[in-house]
Design an enzyme around this catalytic site. Structure first.
Site, short mmCIF file in Angstrom:
data_model
loop_
_atom_site.label_atom_id
_atom_site.label_comp_id
_atom_site.label_asym_id
_atom_site.label_seq_id
_atom_site.Cartn_x
_atom_site.Cartn_y
_atom_site.Cartn_z
N GLY A 17 0.43 -0.74 4.11
CA GLY A 17 1.87 -0.62 4.83
C GLY A 17 1.62 -0.10 6.10
N ARG A 85 -5.42 -10.90 -7.70
CA ARG A 85 -4.75 -10.45 -8.48
C ARG A 85 -3.09 -11.74 -7.40
NH1 ARG A 85 -1.27 -6.64 -9.79
NH2 ARG A 85 -1.14 -6.75 -11.86
N ASP A 121 -6.81 1.42 2.02
CA ASP A 121 -8.45 1.39 1.22
C ASP A 121 -7.83 0.21 0.58
OD1 ASP A 121 -5.88 2.26 -0.25
OD2 ASP A 121 -7.33 4.17 -1.15
N THR A 143 -4.18 3.88 8.71
CA THR A 143 -3.04 4.74 7.62
C THR A 143 -2.66 5.24 8.12
OG1 THR A 143 -3.01 5.56 5.49
CG2 THR A 143 -5.07 5.54 5.76
N ASP A 145 -1.95 8.45 6.53
CA ASP A 145 -3.00 9.24 5.43
C ASP A 145 -3.53 10.06 5.52
OD1 ASP A 145 -0.45 8.19 4.00
OD2 ASP A 145 -1.42 6.59 3.17
N ASP A 147 -6.98 9.82 4.96
CA ASP A 147 -7.43 9.71 3.03
C ASP A 147 -8.30 8.21 2.86
OD1 ASP A 147 -5.49 7.20 3.24
OD2 ASP A 147 -4.73 7.78 1.29
N ARG A 189 0.61 9.61 0.43
CA ARG A 189 -0.06 9.63 -0.55
C ARG A 189 -0.55 10.75 -1.53
NH1 ARG A 189 -2.69 4.02 -1.73
NH2 ARG A 189 -4.14 4.85 -0.76
O1 F6P Z 1 0.23 4.03 3.34
C1 F6P Z 1 1.37 4.83 3.79
C2 F6P Z 1 2.11 5.18 2.97
O2 F6P Z 1 3.52 5.23 4.27
C3 F6P Z 1 2.36 6.43 2.17
O3 F6P Z 1 2.54 7.49 3.38
C4 F6P Z 1 3.51 6.10 0.83
O4 F6P Z 1 3.04 6.95 -0.01
C5 F6P Z 1 3.71 4.48 1.02
O5 F6P Z 1 3.01 3.99 2.71
C6 F6P Z 1 4.74 3.96 1.08
O6 F6P Z 1 4.63 2.66 0.69
P1 F6P Z 1 6.08 1.69 1.18
O7 F6P Z 1 6.35 0.84 2.67
O8 F6P Z 1 5.29 0.05 0.13
O9 F6P Z 1 6.89 2.28 0.54
#
Ligand code: F6P
Length: 366
Positions: A17, A85, A121, A143, A145, A147, A189
């Site tokens: 992301g 994958r 990650d 990120t 997050d 995390d 997340r």
């Molecule tokens: O990891 C970044 C993040 O924005 C998270 O906080 C969220 O859960 C996820 O990506 C959303 O992903 P997507 O952009 O695929 O909807």
């Protein structure tokens, strides 16, 4: 791609992301590589998809100019395209194949001597797997997050936090005008960093995070009590990964091809409707969603991303591969990609931040 050979050309990709600061990191890599070491830089487009499908662009200093403040990534990104994958259609049916050899061939075809992978990650796990197959790689953690295990901070987090704080500030004024309970769902997340820190920074009354399972009865007691002693409104900040004591996280959807298929989201609506039903207090829900990923990086993230990018090129030139750049305290260091696999950096339920929040009366509803 022998690690003893001369390094003339490096590759860079942004995977997973997007987050604010990706362009700042690209800029730092390009400028350091070209100005400090006289290297050439090739960008792989759309994350690992660019490596798999050989989609590239040469990056010159002019490409790195004027992008420091821009959100997103000039290279594009993807949180789906895992070379180990990769989805392909065979006789009308989708199957997953290991196309990592093809991706590595494309590095060689582009005469890339080392690769800098900027990712969360999922992308850094792929980076580690590529490293195990012989690709000289350096990872940079990003990120919103926050995390990622192995670094104190990922770039992108502080901008997302700032965006969430500003949104909650705005919600505070409308909440107070209407005597309402306002529930604000933020991303993150399985980690509660954005909820905890944005809640603290914007004066949230209740903060629900995945690391501290909540009791909805307790949430209702807190907001009722606040109205009883004259408060005009209550702000409940909910991390998308928040879990009730008896129950599961709310999954919004599954994205089959993604490195982590689970997309969380929707817990804010559940908490909001439970509060309204049980307390009779008028409640509204705001989901901040991808606004937290967008926009211009704040100064902290521009500087952190710049430090990460410059250090990554230094590491490449020292032939220190299989490493991830990290922040320890105030210092930029590096750590093996192997050691950051499999763990997530979560909020400590008994840590300083949670204690501080509790001491000023924030409820975690546990
Ligand atoms: O990891 C970044 C993040 O924005 C998270 O906080 C969220 O859960 C996820 O990506 C959303 O992903 P997507 O952009 O695929 O909807």
């Amino acid at each position: 791609m022998n690690s003893k050979m001369e390094i003339k050309r490096i590759g860079i990709l942004t995977g997973g992301g997007d987050c604010p600061g990706l362009n700042a990191v690209i800029r730092a890599v390009v400028k350091t590589a070209i100005f400090q070491y006289g290297l050439e830089v090739i960008g792989f487009l759309e994350g690992y998809l660019g490596m798999i499908k050989n989609m590239t662009r040469r990056l010159e200093p002019s490409d790195a100019s004027g992008i420091l403040h821009q959100g997103g990534t000039i290279l594009g990104t993807s949180n789906r395209d895992n070379p180990f994958r990769f989805p392909v259609m065979v006789r009308g049916k989708k199957i997953f194949r290991d196309v990592s050899d093809q991706a590595i061939r494309n590095l060689k075809r582009n005469k890339v001597d080392a690769l800098i992978a900027v990712g969360g990650d999922g992308s850094l796990t792929i980076g580690y797997e590529l490293y195990q197959k012989g690709v000289p790689i350096v990872g940079i953690p990003k990120t919103i997050d926050n995390d990622l295990w192995g670094t104190d901070v990922t770039f992108g987090f502080n901008t997302a936090l700032h965006t969430a704080m500003q949104a909650i500030d705005k919600i505070q004024t409308t909440a107070a005008s209407h005597h309402r309970v306002m529930v604000v769902e933020v991303m993150g997340r399985y980690a509660g960093w954005i909820a905890l820190e944005a809640g603290l920074a914007a004066g949230g009354d209740v903060i629900l995070i995945p690391e501290i399972p909540y009791d909805i009865d307790r949430v209702c007691e807190v907001v009722k009590e606040r109205f009883r002693y004259g408060k005009r409104s209550s702000i409940v900040v909910v991390a998308e990964g928040a879990v009730p004591k008896k129950g599961e996280a709310v999954v919004q959807k599954l994205v089959e091809d993604s490195t982590d298929p689970v997309r969380l989201g929707g817990v804010g609506y559940k908490v909001g409707s439970d509060i309204e039903k049980r307390t009779g207090l008028e409640t509204r829900v705001t989901v901040l969603g991808h606004t937290q990923r967008g926009g211009s990086p704040i100064a902290y993230d521009r500087i952190l991303a710049t430090r990460y990018g410059a250090k990554a090129v230094d590491l490449v030139m020292q032939r220190k591969f299989g490493r991830m750049i990290c922040l320890r305290g105030l210092k930029i260091e590096d750590i093996s990609l192997k050691s950051v696999q499999g763990d997530q950096r979560k909020v400590f339920p008994n840590g300083d931040l949670v204690k501080t929040a509790r001491s000023i009366g924030v409820a975690f509803a546990d």
